[in-house]
Scaffold this motif. Structure first.
Motif, short mmCIF file in Angstrom:
data_model
loop_
_atom_site.label_atom_id
_atom_site.label_comp_id
_atom_site.label_asym_id
_atom_site.label_seq_id
_atom_site.Cartn_x
_atom_site.Cartn_y
_atom_site.Cartn_z
N SER A 133 -7.53 -4.10 10.32
CA SER A 133 -7.59 -5.04 9.22
C SER A 133 -8.88 -5.05 8.75
O SER A 133 -9.51 -4.66 8.74
CB SER A 133 -7.42 -6.58 9.39
OG SER A 133 -7.15 -7.36 7.93
N GLY A 134 -8.31 -4.26 7.15
CA GLY A 134 -8.98 -3.74 5.91
C GLY A 134 -9.41 -2.54 6.27
O GLY A 134 -10.56 -1.67 5.38
N SER A 135 -8.52 -1.56 7.68
CA SER A 135 -9.44 0.55 7.06
C SER A 135 -8.85 1.18 6.97
O SER A 135 -9.77 1.98 6.97
CB SER A 135 -8.87 0.39 8.71
OG SER A 135 -7.30 0.16 8.94
N GLY A 136 -7.92 0.72 5.66
CA GLY A 136 -8.22 1.29 4.99
C GLY A 136 -6.49 1.45 4.98
O GLY A 136 -5.36 3.09 4.35
N LYS A 137 -5.41 0.87 6.19
CA LYS A 137 -4.01 2.22 5.99
C LYS A 137 -3.11 1.94 4.78
O LYS A 137 -2.27 2.55 4.34
CB LYS A 137 -3.54 1.05 7.10
CG LYS A 137 -3.92 0.95 8.81
CD LYS A 137 -3.54 0.15 9.80
CE LYS A 137 -3.21 -1.18 9.55
NZ LYS A 137 -4.58 -1.93 8.91
N SER A 138 -3.03 0.33 4.12
CA SER A 138 -1.85 -0.39 2.84
C SER A 138 -2.69 1.09 1.94
O SER A 138 -2.39 1.65 1.62
CB SER A 138 -2.47 -1.10 2.59
OG SER A 138 -1.67 -2.33 3.33
N THR A 139 -3.71 1.37 1.77
CA THR A 139 -5.23 2.28 0.76
C THR A 139 -3.67 3.68 1.00
O THR A 139 -3.73 3.99 0.44
CB THR A 139 -5.86 2.03 1.08
OG1 THR A 139 -6.87 0.70 0.63
CG2 THR A 139 -6.59 3.36 -0.07
#
Ligand SMILES: Nc1ncnc2c1ncn2[C@@H]1O[C@H](COP(=O)(O)OP(=O)(O)OP(=O)(O)O)[C@@H](O)[C@H]1O
Length: 231
Positions: free
Chosen positions: A47-53
């Motif tokens: 979570s927060g690793s940048g997948k959605s980004t």
């Protein structure tokens, strides 16, 4: 006409930072990625690793700082808002965990909305999708009158109705119980295969990622190819 010699998606040195009160937060730090037409890819990571980004950049929903992002040979960083919106409407299908259906539109109108806006509405294809997604007979219902699984199948139909070259799915089964999730995933993969488009799917679940052709993990702003891990 799509140029079939160039990869569908090509990211080179893609870098994205966000301004935060603590200073710039570099979320993507030189991403290199090639996705060929018809390929499926799972994007995993903490979570927060940048997948959605990364998915937002590929969808043309956000801008990047450095690097190159080409869809069918077109450099997204060089497109102004209108051609970018058009590219997104015509060539990309988006599926989200939260469905994002239009509550005031019935099943048929939700399914066909994007395709109509893109000038790509094909009644036979839409009827086929309704049938394959087991929504035939429910065309006059509104989203609130559907189960979670039916709503997600409708969201899949909406994404595919436009006959996209690339489907981007963010945890498409994350809101469903295990049984509904399995059925929805199988349908999604079968339809993607049938239509021949490419798929990039964010998931936290190794079981959901397993049937996809390639699997990548985002960590510290970089992509690690984990396709052969545990194979
Ligand atoms: N608009 C923004 N401004 C500042 N920071 C942001 C912004 N959007 C995202 N971030 C930060 O960027 C990092 C990556 O976020 P992102 O949503 O891409 O992660 P993710 O891997 O999709 O997470 P999750 O699995 O929890 O959905 C996080 O640290 C997040 O807080």
């Amino acid at each position: 006409m799509p140029d079939t010699d160039t990869p569908l998606l090509e990211c080179r040195g893609l870098t994205k930072s966000f301004a935060t009160p603590q200073g710039a937060l570099t979320v993507l730090d030189g991403i290199d990625l090639v996705l060929e037409r018809g390929e499926s890819l799972a994007l995993m990571g903490e979570s927060g690793s940048g997948k959605s980004t990364l998915m937002h950049l590929v969808a043309g929903l956000d801008s990047f700082d450095r690097g190159s992002l080409r869809l069918g040979g077109e450099e997204l960083g060089e497109l102004s808002d209108r051609p970018l919106a058009r590219l997104r409407r015509e060539r990309i299908g988006l599926i989200f965990q939260q469905f994002h259906l239009v509550p005031s539109l019935d099943v048929r109108a939700n399914l066909t909305l994007q395709a109509r806006l893109a000038g790509r509405f094909d009644p036979d294809w839409c009827a086929h999708l309704l049938d394959r997604l087991e929504l035939a007979g429910l065309e006059r219902r509104y989203p609130e009158q559907l189960s979670g699984g039916q709503q997600q199948r409708l969201a899949i139909g909406r994404a595919l109705a436009v006959r996209p070259e690339l489907v981007l799915a963010d945890e498409p089964t994350g809101n469903l119980d295990e049984r509904a999730a399995g059925a929805v995933l199988e349908l999604l993969l079968n339809l993607i295969d049938e239509h021949g488009c490419a798929l990039m799917m964010i998931t936290h679940s190794p079981a959901v990622a397993a049937p996809l052709k390639r699997r990548y993990r985002l960590t510290h702003g970089r992509l690690v190819d984990t396709t052969t891990d545990g194979a």
